[in-house]
Structures are given as C-alpha cells and as structure tokens.
Scaffold this motif. Structure first.
Motif, PDB file in Angstrom:
ATOM      1  N   MET A   1     -67.287 -20.411  50.723  1.00  0.00           N
ATOM      2  CA  MET A   1     -66.682 -21.626  50.670  1.00  0.00           C
ATOM      3  C   MET A   1     -65.310 -21.299  51.125  1.00  0.00           C
ATOM      4  O   MET A   1     -64.390 -22.545  50.930  1.00  0.00           O
ATOM      5  N   ALA A   2     -64.760 -20.292  51.527  1.00  0.00           N
ATOM      6  CA  ALA A   2     -63.396 -20.329  51.838  1.00  0.00           C
ATOM      7  C   ALA A   2     -63.064 -20.725  53.265  1.00  0.00           C
ATOM      8  O   ALA A   2     -63.964 -20.240  54.249  1.00  0.00           O
ATOM      9  N   ASP A   3     -62.110 -21.714  53.431  1.00  0.00           N
ATOM     10  CA  ASP A   3     -61.749 -21.899  54.815  1.00  0.00           C
ATOM     11  C   ASP A   3     -60.309 -22.567  54.637  1.00  0.00           C
ATOM     12  O   ASP A   3     -59.825 -22.804  53.527  1.00  0.00           O
ATOM     13  N   PRO A   4     -59.645 -22.558  55.760  1.00  0.00           N
ATOM     14  CA  PRO A   4     -58.118 -23.209  55.615  1.00  0.00           C
ATOM     15  C   PRO A   4     -57.882 -24.461  54.901  1.00  0.00           C
ATOM     16  O   PRO A   4     -56.952 -24.446  54.175  1.00  0.00           O
ATOM     17  N   TYR A   5     -58.921 -25.304  54.989  1.00  0.00           N
ATOM     18  CA  TYR A   5     -58.925 -26.605  54.220  1.00  0.00           C
ATOM     19  C   TYR A   5     -59.085 -26.484  52.677  1.00  0.00           C
ATOM     20  O   TYR A   5     -58.340 -26.808  51.915  1.00  0.00           O
ATOM     21  N   VAL A   6     -60.081 -25.787  52.152  1.00  0.00           N
ATOM     22  CA  VAL A   6     -60.381 -25.799  50.902  1.00  0.00           C
ATOM     23  C   VAL A   6     -59.312 -25.025  50.444  1.00  0.00           C
ATOM     24  O   VAL A   6     -59.016 -25.280  48.930  1.00  0.00           O
ATOM     25  N   LEU A   7     -58.773 -23.881  50.856  1.00  0.00           N
ATOM     26  CA  LEU A   7     -57.809 -22.871  50.230  1.00  0.00           C
ATOM     27  C   LEU A   7     -56.513 -23.574  50.105  1.00  0.00           C
ATOM     28  O   LEU A   7     -55.557 -23.000  49.587  1.00  0.00           O
ATOM     29  N   GLY A   8     -56.433 -24.645  50.849  1.00  0.00           N
ATOM     30  CA  GLY A   8     -55.011 -25.301  50.641  1.00  0.00           C
ATOM     31  C   GLY A   8     -54.091 -24.996  51.930  1.00  0.00           C
ATOM     32  O   GLY A   8     -52.756 -25.452  51.876  1.00  0.00           O
ATOM     33  N   VAL A   9     -54.499 -23.782  52.590  1.00  0.00           N
ATOM     34  CA  VAL A   9     -53.589 -23.467  53.813  1.00  0.00           C
ATOM     35  C   VAL A   9     -53.265 -24.570  54.751  1.00  0.00           C
ATOM     36  O   VAL A   9     -52.116 -24.691  55.151  1.00  0.00           O
ATOM     37  N   ALA A  10     -54.115 -25.432  55.050  1.00  0.00           N
ATOM     38  CA  ALA A  10     -53.952 -26.411  56.046  1.00  0.00           C
ATOM     39  C   ALA A  10     -52.817 -27.390  55.324  1.00  0.00           C
ATOM     40  O   ALA A  10     -52.055 -27.956  55.880  1.00  0.00           O
ATOM     41  N   SER A  11     -53.169 -27.717  54.019  1.00  0.00           N
ATOM     42  CA  SER A  11     -52.160 -28.776  53.162  1.00  0.00           C
ATOM     43  C   SER A  11     -50.727 -27.989  53.279  1.00  0.00           C
ATOM     44  O   SER A  11     -49.756 -28.850  53.562  1.00  0.00           O
ATOM     45  N   GLY A  12     -50.730 -26.676  53.222  1.00  0.00           N
ATOM     46  CA  GLY A  12     -49.300 -26.311  53.032  1.00  0.00           C
ATOM     47  C   GLY A  12     -48.478 -26.446  54.480  1.00  0.00           C
ATOM     48  O   GLY A  12     -47.488 -26.408  54.633  1.00  0.00           O
ATOM     49  N   ALA A  13     -49.722 -26.056  55.586  1.00  0.00           N
ATOM     50  CA  ALA A  13     -48.908 -26.214  56.728  1.00  0.00           C
ATOM     51  C   ALA A  13     -48.732 -27.534  57.094  1.00  0.00           C
ATOM     52  O   ALA A  13     -47.600 -27.912  57.881  1.00  0.00           O
ATOM     53  N   GLY A  14     -49.348 -28.576  56.534  1.00  0.00           N
ATOM     54  CA  GLY A  14     -49.122 -29.839  56.852  1.00  0.00           C
ATOM     55  C   GLY A  14     -47.837 -30.208  56.125  1.00  0.00           C
ATOM     56  O   GLY A  14     -47.104 -31.039  56.868  1.00  0.00           O
ATOM     57  N   PHE A  15     -47.447 -29.778  55.050  1.00  0.00           N
ATOM     58  CA  PHE A  15     -46.208 -30.078  54.336  1.00  0.00           C
ATOM     59  C   PHE A  15     -44.996 -29.499  54.969  1.00  0.00           C
ATOM     60  O   PHE A  15     -44.215 -30.421  55.409  1.00  0.00           O
ATOM     61  N   GLY A  16     -45.299 -28.351  55.733  1.00  0.00           N
ATOM     62  CA  GLY A  16     -44.026 -27.846  56.477  1.00  0.00           C
ATOM     63  C   GLY A  16     -43.913 -28.464  57.672  1.00  0.00           C
ATOM     64  O   GLY A  16     -42.753 -28.860  58.233  1.00  0.00           O
TER      65      GLY A  16
END
Length: 357
Positions: A108-123
């Motif tokens: 179930m690990a992916d950039p969206y579930v792990l929050g990486v996409a949200s972190g990138a989105g904030f930046g």
C-alpha cells in the motif's frame, strides 16, 4: 548441457520481455494519438498525427501540409504539452510507486499514501504563492525545487516516525503517512487562505490536472524523470534481493541502508517534479505497479519499465476522460484517478495480510 539450458531460458525471457515492452509502447503511442486528437475542436486522428510528425526534424519534409495554422496551434501549443505532461507524470509516479513498495515491502506504499505528494504539494504551493517562479534559460525551477524539498523532507519524516529499531511495521507506516499528509494538507489550506487573487489557480492545481501544462515545465521534468528512471533501474537487481529480506540481502552483498537512502531521495525528487507540473494526482503509483506485477511478475528488471509505460498510458487516458466526459467542463484529472484508486486501495487493505510484493 546445463549452460545451454540456462542460455535458452535467458533467450526466452528476453524475447518475452521485449514483446511486453513493444506492446506497451504501441498502446502508449496509440493513447497519445487519441488524446491529442480529442478536444473541443474536432481534429481527425490522422491529421493530428501529421501535425505532430511535422514538428520532428528530418521527418517534417516528408509530411504534406494539409491543415490550417489554427489546427497546428491547437495541437502544438495546447494539446501536445498536456499529453506529454501526462506521460511524464504517469512514468514518474509509477516508478516511484514501484520503488516505495519494494523498499517498504508494503503493497500500500505509494507517493500519495505516504504523504510525499502532499509534502511536495505544500512546497510547490508555497513557491506559487510567494511568486518564486523565476526562470533560467526559459525553464521554471523554483516550483520543482520547493516541491523536491517538501517531498524529501516528508519521506524521511514518515520513515523516521514509523521505524521501530530495524523494523518498519505496516500499520505504523500507514498511520505516519496519513498523519504527515494531513499536517501538510492543513498547511496547504493555510496557503490557500493567504493566496488572495491566486486562490483559483492554486486550488485548481491542487486538485491535480494538466490544464496549466506548459512546454517550459517539461524542460525540467523530462530530463529529471529520465535520469531518475535510469538510476532506479540500476538498482533493479538490489530490489529483487531486498525482497528476500534485509538480513539475507546484506549477506548477499547489498548495502541495504545505502540503497534505501539513495532510492528514497531519487523517488522523492521525481515525485516532486511530477507534482510540480500536475498538482496532486493520487493512486497512479499504487495501482499501476500492482497491475503490472500481476501481468509481468515481480522481477524489477521488467516491472520498472513496464510500469513506466503502463502508468503513462493510464494517466493519458484518465486525462482524456476527465476533459471529455462532461463537456464543456473539464474535470481535474486527479478526480478520475482517485475514483479509480480508492476502491483499489480498499481492496488491497482487505487483502493486505495475503499480499506478497
């Protein structure tokens, strides 16, 4: 005798993998052709293909011009950068999903579930609101840079929170990812509240889509994703060994911690580049690796390139559906991928105890 059997098995596997990649390449080219032809202004598929071929040096002299300047402008300035952006983002999110699922040994690990996409989105949102979109040689660097900083910070934060000793429990990983993703989502909401006249642009970008695609974004994204793919593919053999278990991988000579850090950084950077040009598009990095693992098997030497081609095709088709299903309104592409991905995520969650990466 034994060596000849090994050689025959190798040739059969090479032929099978070559056929898979050839078929997926044809599907991707067909998807791109259809996506380029479809739009508010009707342009036949063959004419759209001619216009695209006419942009390629050396080939342009062999393509007779039987279209108007308006049709060429629509294809070259509007649809082609949008379709190519979808290809780049599809490749980036898919191979990042393969890398994350292997490293975390979590389906179930992916950039969206792990929050990486949200972190990138904030930046990226911070760069947009602070108007840091400076350009060098026509390429926009500030948004990808800020997105990369946000993504890398997030993945190491989630990794650090979830890890207990030498283990990385699935439940802690998911909870850490959800918590960090929620935190950055809250910060993004603050950014939106402060956006003022930029609110609409930031909001539409965060929904995930390609309506703002520009050639300038591709100047940064294409070489970054290509380099990221090459580096991740160089780790394909190590990925296969790590799936046997970290201790066994170390005994077989794999520097596990070094591989983890390198791959986490590379996967986070290509995720950030994808987010910087499309906004937050979820679940491509989750469903594509699973589909291709079922079709081609778990060997990362074929799983990585096949996931890249399939992810690009699926995202191009999702974007085509998003801008065609309710005309004249174009839905954000992230809505379509989320509608497809959520049921798949629930299915994986129900079967998580039975799944092997």
């Amino acid at each position: 005798m034994e060596s000849s059997r090994v050689e025959i098995a190798y040739l059969k596997r090479f032929a099978k993998w070559s056929l898979i990649l050839a078929v997926l390449s044809v599907i991707l080219l067909f998807s791109m052709g259809v996506a380029t032809a479809i739009g508010p202004m009707s342009i036949p598929f063959d004419k759209a293909l001619k216009i695209i071929l006419h942009q390629i040096p050396l080939i342009d002299n062999f393509v007779p011009v039987d279209w108007g300047s308006l049709e060429e402008s629509v294809i070259v300035q509007l649809r082609l950068p949008r379709v190519l952006s979808a290809v780049v983002v599809g490749v980036a999110l898919s191979i990042a999903g393969v890398a994350f699922q292997c490293l975390f040994r979590n389906p179930m690990a992916d950039p969206y579930v792990l929050g990486v996409a949200s972190g990138a989105g904030f930046g990226a949102a911070l760069a947009m609101i602070l108007r840091l979109g400076f350009s060098v040689f026509g390429a926009v660097y500030a948004i990808p840079l800020m997105a990369s900083i946000g993504a890398i910070s997030t993945v190491f934060l989630v990794y650090g929170i979830a890890r207990t000793g030498t283990e990385l429990p699935v439940l802690r990983l998911l909870l850490a990812g959800i918590a960090v993703s929620s935190f950055f989502s809250a910060l993004i909401s603050v950014m939106m509240a402060l956006a003022g006249e930029d609110l609409h642009v930031v909001y539409m970008w965060l929904l995930g889509g390609f309506s703002l695609s520009r050639w300038e974004y591709l100047y940064v994204a294409v070489p970054t994703v290509i380099m990221g793919f090459i580096i991740l593919y160089a780790f394909a053999r190590d990925f296969n060994i790590i799936l046997l278990g970290e201790e066994q991988a170390k005994q077989l000579g794999v520097e596990v911690e070094k591989v983890k850090k390198s791959v986490l950084i590379i996967a986070s950077i290509i995720t950030a580049v994808a987010v910087s040009i499309s906004g937050i598009i979820g679940f491509i990095g989750l469903i594509v690796p699973h589909i291709m693992r079922i079709l081609v098997g778990p060997d990362h030497r074929i799983l990585l390139p096949s996931s890249a081609l399939a992810g690009a095709s699926i995202l191009v088709l999702c974007d085509t559906v998003a801008r065609s299903i309710i005309r004249p309104i174009a839905l954000p592409t992230g809505i379509i991928t989320t509608m497809l991905g959520c049921p798949f995520f629930i299915y994986l969650l129900k079967r998580s105890g039975k799944i092997r990466i």
